[in-house]
Design a protein around this motif. Structure first.
Motif, PDB file in Angstrom:
ATOM      1  N   GLY A 553      37.411  41.122  43.508  1.00 26.47           N
ATOM      2  CA  GLY A 553      36.587  40.369  42.388  1.00 26.47           C
ATOM      3  C   GLY A 553      37.640  39.676  41.484  1.00 26.47           C
ATOM      4  N   ALA A 554      37.458  39.959  40.210  1.00 23.85           N
ATOM      5  CA  ALA A 554      38.084  39.177  38.931  1.00 23.85           C
ATOM      6  C   ALA A 554      39.496  39.724  39.125  1.00 23.85           C
ATOM      7  N   GLU A 555      39.797  40.815  39.486  1.00 20.67           N
ATOM      8  CA  GLU A 555      41.140  41.414  39.825  1.00 20.67           C
ATOM      9  C   GLU A 555      41.976  41.066  40.829  1.00 20.67           C
ATOM     10  N   GLU A 556      41.364  40.226  41.642  1.00 21.67           N
ATOM     11  CA  GLU A 556      42.084  40.022  42.871  1.00 21.67           C
ATOM     12  C   GLU A 556      43.382  39.019  42.526  1.00 21.67           C
ATOM     13  N   ARG A 557      44.345  39.291  43.236  1.00 24.05           N
ATOM     14  CA  ARG A 557      45.756  38.544  42.665  1.00 24.05           C
ATOM     15  C   ARG A 557      46.247  38.058  44.043  1.00 24.05           C
ATOM     16  N   GLY A 558      46.652  36.686  43.983  1.00 23.35           N
ATOM     17  CA  GLY A 558      47.089  36.063  45.168  1.00 23.35           C
ATOM     18  C   GLY A 558      46.060  35.512  46.065  1.00 23.35           C
ATOM     19  N   GLY A 559      46.522  35.007  47.052  1.00 22.61           N
ATOM     20  CA  GLY A 559      45.458  34.495  47.987  1.00 22.61           C
ATOM     21  C   GLY A 559      45.112  33.346  47.958  1.00 22.61           C
ATOM     22  N   ILE A 560      43.737  32.764  48.162  1.00 24.48           N
ATOM     23  CA  ILE A 560      43.099  31.579  47.900  1.00 24.48           C
ATOM     24  C   ILE A 560      41.828  31.735  47.211  1.00 24.48           C
ATOM     25  N   LYS A 561      41.662  30.789  46.371  1.00 30.55           N
ATOM     26  CA  LYS A 561      40.355  30.889  45.337  1.00 30.55           C
ATOM     27  C   LYS A 561      39.737  29.523  44.988  1.00 30.55           C
ATOM     28  N   ARG A 562      38.588  29.673  44.739  1.00 27.99           N
ATOM     29  CA  ARG A 562      38.242  28.126  44.390  1.00 27.99           C
ATOM     30  C   ARG A 562      38.268  27.869  43.202  1.00 27.99           C
ATOM     31  N   TRP A 563      38.689  26.563  42.777  1.00 24.53           N
ATOM     32  CA  TRP A 563      39.022  25.979  41.506  1.00 24.53           C
ATOM     33  C   TRP A 563      37.767  25.424  40.769  1.00 24.53           C
ATOM     34  N   GLY A 564      37.320  25.828  39.463  1.00 31.45           N
ATOM     35  CA  GLY A 564      36.620  25.120  38.619  1.00 31.45           C
ATOM     36  C   GLY A 564      35.828  24.586  39.130  1.00 31.45           C
ATOM     37  N   GLY A 565      35.589  23.211  38.418  1.00 29.18           N
ATOM     38  CA  GLY A 565      34.420  22.269  38.733  1.00 29.18           C
ATOM     39  C   GLY A 565      34.471  21.584  40.000  1.00 29.18           C
ATOM     40  N   THR A 566      35.664  21.523  40.788  1.00 27.54           N
ATOM     41  CA  THR A 566      35.620  20.951  42.134  1.00 27.54           C
ATOM     42  C   THR A 566      35.313  21.838  43.137  1.00 27.54           C
ATOM     43  N   GLY A 567      35.351  22.896  43.037  1.00 28.24           N
ATOM     44  CA  GLY A 567      35.015  24.169  44.053  1.00 28.24           C
ATOM     45  C   GLY A 567      35.912  24.293  45.282  1.00 28.24           C
ATOM     46  N   GLU A 568      37.033  23.401  45.299  1.00 29.47           N
ATOM     47  CA  GLU A 568      38.172  23.214  46.214  1.00 29.47           C
ATOM     48  C   GLU A 568      39.062  24.523  46.118  1.00 29.47           C
ATOM     49  N   TRP A 569      39.204  24.927  47.386  1.00 27.16           N
ATOM     50  CA  TRP A 569      40.280  26.207  47.330  1.00 27.16           C
ATOM     51  C   TRP A 569      41.558  25.671  47.023  1.00 27.16           C
ATOM     52  N   PHE A 570      42.294  26.723  46.372  1.00 25.06           N
ATOM     53  CA  PHE A 570      43.704  26.465  46.035  1.00 25.06           C
ATOM     54  C   PHE A 570      44.465  27.848  46.418  1.00 25.06           C
ATOM     55  N   LEU A 571      45.707  27.654  46.437  1.00 30.03           N
ATOM     56  CA  LEU A 571      46.494  28.943  46.730  1.00 30.03           C
ATOM     57  C   LEU A 571      47.184  29.549  45.364  1.00 30.03           C
ATOM     58  N   LEU A 572      46.639  30.720  45.201  1.00 29.68           N
ATOM     59  CA  LEU A 572      47.325  31.462  43.848  1.00 29.68           C
ATOM     60  C   LEU A 572      48.625  31.932  44.155  1.00 29.68           C
ATOM     61  N   PRO A 573      49.434  32.146  43.171  1.00 28.39           N
ATOM     62  CA  PRO A 573      50.661  32.572  43.269  1.00 28.39           C
ATOM     63  C   PRO A 573      50.449  34.284  43.495  1.00 28.39           C
ATOM     64  N   GLY A 574      51.392  34.817  44.076  1.00 28.95           N
ATOM     65  CA  GLY A 574      51.380  36.126  44.469  1.00 28.95           C
ATOM     66  C   GLY A 574      51.500  37.170  43.276  1.00 28.95           C
ATOM     67  N   GLY A 575      50.435  37.932  42.849  1.00 26.69           N
ATOM     68  CA  GLY A 575      50.345  38.891  41.727  1.00 26.69           C
ATOM     69  C   GLY A 575      49.898  38.159  40.632  1.00 26.69           C
ATOM     70  N   VAL A 576      49.116  37.043  40.812  1.00 29.35           N
ATOM     71  CA  VAL A 576      48.378  36.202  39.596  1.00 29.35           C
ATOM     72  C   VAL A 576      46.902  36.363  40.004  1.00 29.35           C
ATOM     73  N   THR A 577      46.087  36.481  38.997  1.00 30.97           N
ATOM     74  CA  THR A 577      44.740  36.326  39.063  1.00 30.97           C
ATOM     75  C   THR A 577      44.064  34.786  38.853  1.00 30.97           C
ATOM     76  N   ALA A 578      42.904  34.502  39.086  1.00 28.62           N
ATOM     77  CA  ALA A 578      42.459  33.186  38.967  1.00 28.62           C
ATOM     78  C   ALA A 578      42.543  32.765  37.415  1.00 28.62           C
ATOM     79  N   ASN A 579      42.118  34.017  36.699  1.00 36.34           N
ATOM     80  CA  ASN A 579      42.143  33.546  35.427  1.00 36.34           C
ATOM     81  C   ASN A 579      43.521  33.666  34.488  1.00 36.34           C
ATOM     82  N   GLY A 580      44.350  34.323  35.397  1.00 32.49           N
ATOM     83  CA  GLY A 580      45.735  34.165  34.852  1.00 32.49           C
ATOM     84  C   GLY A 580      46.585  32.831  35.212  1.00 32.49           C
ATOM     85  N   PHE A 581      45.879  32.256  36.363  1.00 29.47           N
ATOM     86  CA  PHE A 581      46.445  30.753  36.498  1.00 29.47           C
ATOM     87  C   PHE A 581      46.112  30.040  35.665  1.00 29.47           C
ATOM     88  N   VAL A 582      44.449  30.067  35.260  1.00 25.02           N
ATOM     89  CA  VAL A 582      44.272  29.100  34.351  1.00 25.02           C
ATOM     90  C   VAL A 582      44.652  29.305  32.843  1.00 25.02           C
TER      91      VAL A 582
END
Length: 646
Positions: A553-582
């Motif tokens: 969920g929201a605490e998932e860190r690393g891996g791949i996630k959808r980005w904002g308005g584009t909905g495209e998948w991007f690679l998260l840094p290890g140990g970082v959540t999607a909100n942390g990246f934003v």
């Protein structure tokens, strides 16, 4: 009672029978003769039968005897041939005794005097010839043995003579051999031949030894005619030729020694030049020796070059142990100095020319480079406390040098490498688990620099790592496990594959393929255990875990996630959540407004309409749907760094 009656004639009365004749036959003489004739006939037949049987028996005995005689001859011939292989005395006597024993055994079985007499004559003739032949052979062999023994003595003496160094010893060796020949039980002709053979053999051997030791002196000895009375002209010519070859070899060897000395000096100089080019410190005594040798060889220009390298050698001693950051700081200081001394100019030039080589050497094994100068706490891979102490040391060195420093040197990874080479991967990972995720990757690269899958497995949680290892074996047994029969499922899984490729488009191809393999192995293991179905959601989840994602969920860190308005998948840094990246992006833009992204018309770009793409080492760039990268006001590419925090 009936009345008695008298005699009554019942036949007719006729004339009386005549009286028998008085001849011998009338009294049985004819029967006697017949009986006698029958007896003679039976006797003759018995005699003839006996004679025939006796003749048949003799014939059979005669044939058997000659067969035995033939076998006797064959056996004795074989025994004689075998006996001749040995030079042991008494051969003829042994053969004669063997003949007598075999003959006696053969004749004892013969009952017919005629056959026995016939065989005795044949055997006596052959036996005499056999005994004579073997006796003659033994006599001849005695002489041959004596000659062979003497020739062996000559050969042995020749070997000793070749090692002699003076004529006196040669004469003594010759005399011993001649005394031996004189004491032989042989004809004068044989002795004379052996003496001549000994004379020539010893002379040739002695001169060959002199040629080996000193071909110049040996040729002088031959030229003086010392051995002309002993040697034949062809032998003298052969020895002179050998001496000339030896002299030429000495000349070639001398030239080779000069060439080798020059090559050794050149190699020594090249080693110093290479060490100088890499910024490696060399002991000053080596420079001093090389400079003296080069000057002695008359190469003054090279000697001057070595003098300059010797002067630079002190910089290598200073900076070889320094970190890249320390060298960079010193270079920057010298570059900013208005007036440098001649020594500082030389130092500045040295730092500029050697920075790349020294940095490469440091990067190849940072922990070892630092440990050589500042020391490092000892580490025992079976002791978590020493591992923790070494890990903390590596973190301090990373902060101090500005370069990542792994907790182990290459040499210290040996035990893990042994487990890896034994294909005990779980054992290797168990040891790696004592380190943090980033350190595990660094150590895995040192253990197996060419195995990207091993490197990518290192930072994963044990559960998913074990799934990947097990799944690899599952797919080997069933390669079609991940090929869905439902076309809709297959299409959705292909979409997930494309999303993964999009998110990792700038990832090294080998690394991306390794992650893909790990994800497939994880899913295969989960399907085989009944934990996951063959579906696109399960495939995406496997990709996330193969990329090192943790949490949900929201605490998932690393891996791949959808980005904002584009909905495209991007690679998260290890140990970082999607909100942390934003939030990291927002902080950077607030702190660096002059580096914020802009649109082509100069207005502020909306990052929600762009997709972040990892380009390596924690750096991200933002791309539009058409593939254009976001720019800053100064025209440079907009970039932000969000590091792996594992």
């Amino acid at each position: 009672m009936p009345p008695e009656t008298g005699y009554e004639r019942r036949v007719r009365v006729g004339p009386a029978a005549p009286m028998p004749s008085g001849s011998p036959d009338a009294f049985g003489a004819g029967v006697g003769r017949a009986v006698e004739q029958l007896g003679d006939t039976l006797h003759r037949r018995e005699v003839e039968q006996y004679t025939s049987e006796r003749r048949l028996a003799e014939n059979a005995e005669n044939a058997s005897g000659h067969v035995g005689f033939a076998s006797l001859r064959e056996g004795l011939e074989a025994e004689a041939r075998e006996g001749r292989k040995s030079d042991a005395p008494g051969h003829a006597e042994r053969m004669a005794q063997a003949y007598e024993e075999r003959s006696r055994e053969l004749l004892e079985g013969i009952t017919s005097p005629r056959v026995r007499q016939s065989l005795e004559v044949s055997m006596a003739n052959w036996g005499a010839a056999f005994r004579t032949r073997e006796a003659d052979w033994e006599d001849l062999r005695k002489g041959e043995v004596a000659v062979e023994g003497t020739q062996e003595a000559i050969a042995a003496a020749a070997n000793r003579t070749r090692r002699l160094e003076n004529a006196g010893d040669y004469a003594s060796e010759r005399q011993v051999l001649f005394d031996m020949i004189a004491g032989m039980d042989a004809s004068d002709e044989v002795k004379s031949g052996l003496e001549q053979e000994a004379e020539q053999t010893l002379a040739v051997s002695f001169l060959q030894g002199r040629i080996d030791a000193d071909p110049v002196a040996a040729r002088a000895l031959i030229d003086a005619g010392t051995f002309d009375d002993v040697l034949e002209p062809r032998q003298v010519e052969a020895l002179l030729s050998g001496a000339d070859v030896g002299i030429r070899k000495l000349e070639v060897a001398a030239a080779r020694e000069v060439a080798e000395a020059e090559a050794a000096l050149l190699e020594q100089v090249q080693v110093l030049e290479e060490a100088h080019s890499q910024g490696i410190h060399i002991d000053d005594a080596q420079f001093e020796t090389a400079i003296a040798a080069v000057r002695a060889a008359g190469d003054e220009s090279r000697a001057l070059k070595l003098d300059g390298m010797r002067a630079d050698n002190r910089f290598a001693e200073i900076y070889e142990a320094a970190t890249p950051l320390e060298r960079q700081n010193r270079t920057a200081f010298l570059a900013g100095k208005e007036k440098r001394t001649a020594s500082e100019d030389r130092e500045y030039a040295w730092l500029q020319s050697h920075a790349g080589a020294l940095d490469s050497a440091f990067e190849a094994d940072p922990a070892a480079a630092i440990a050589r100068t500042s020391g490092a706490p000892p580490v025992d891979l079976s002791d978590p406390q020493t591992i923790a102490a070494r890990t903390e040391w590596a973190r301090r060195q990373t902060r101090a040098t500005g370069r990542y420093v792994p907790p182990l040197t290459r040499a210290e990874t040996g035990p893990i490498r042994d487990l890896y080479e034994q294909r005990n991967l779980k054992g290797a990972f168990d040891t790696l688990d004592n380190f943090g995720a980033v350190d595990r990757v660094a150590v895995a690269k040192m253990v197996a620099p060419d195995d990207v899958v091993f490197q990518e497995l290192a930072p994963l949680r044990r559960y998913y790592r074990d799934l990947a290892l097990d799944g690899r074996e599952v797919l080997k047994g069933n390669p079609r496990m991940l090929k869905p029969e439902d076309p809709d499922v297959e299409e959705n899984m292909l979409i997930v594959d494309a999303q993964f490729d999009q998110a990792t488009r700038f990832m090294d191809a080998g690394q991306r393929n390794a992650v893909r393999d790990i994800a497939r192995n994880i899913l295969a293991a989960q399907i085989s255990r009944g934990e996951m179905p063959l579906a696109h959601q399960a495939m995406r989840e496997a990709y996330k875990r193969a990329l090192g994602a943790t949490g949900t969920g929201a605490e998932e860190r690393g891996g791949i996630k959808r980005w904002g308005g584009t909905g495209e998948w991007f690679l998260l840094p290890g140990g970082v959540t999607a909100n942390g990246f934003v939030n990291a992006v927002a902080r950077f833009n607030r702190a660096n407004p002059d580096k914020a992204p802009i649109n082509p018309d100069g207005s502020r770009a909306d990052l929600d309409r762009l997709t972040p793409v990892a380009v390596g080492d924690g750096w991200y760039e933002f791309f539009s749907g058409s593939g254009e990268v976001a720019k800053r006001k100064d025209g440079r590419t907009y970039r932000i760094r969000v590091r792996d925090t594992r």
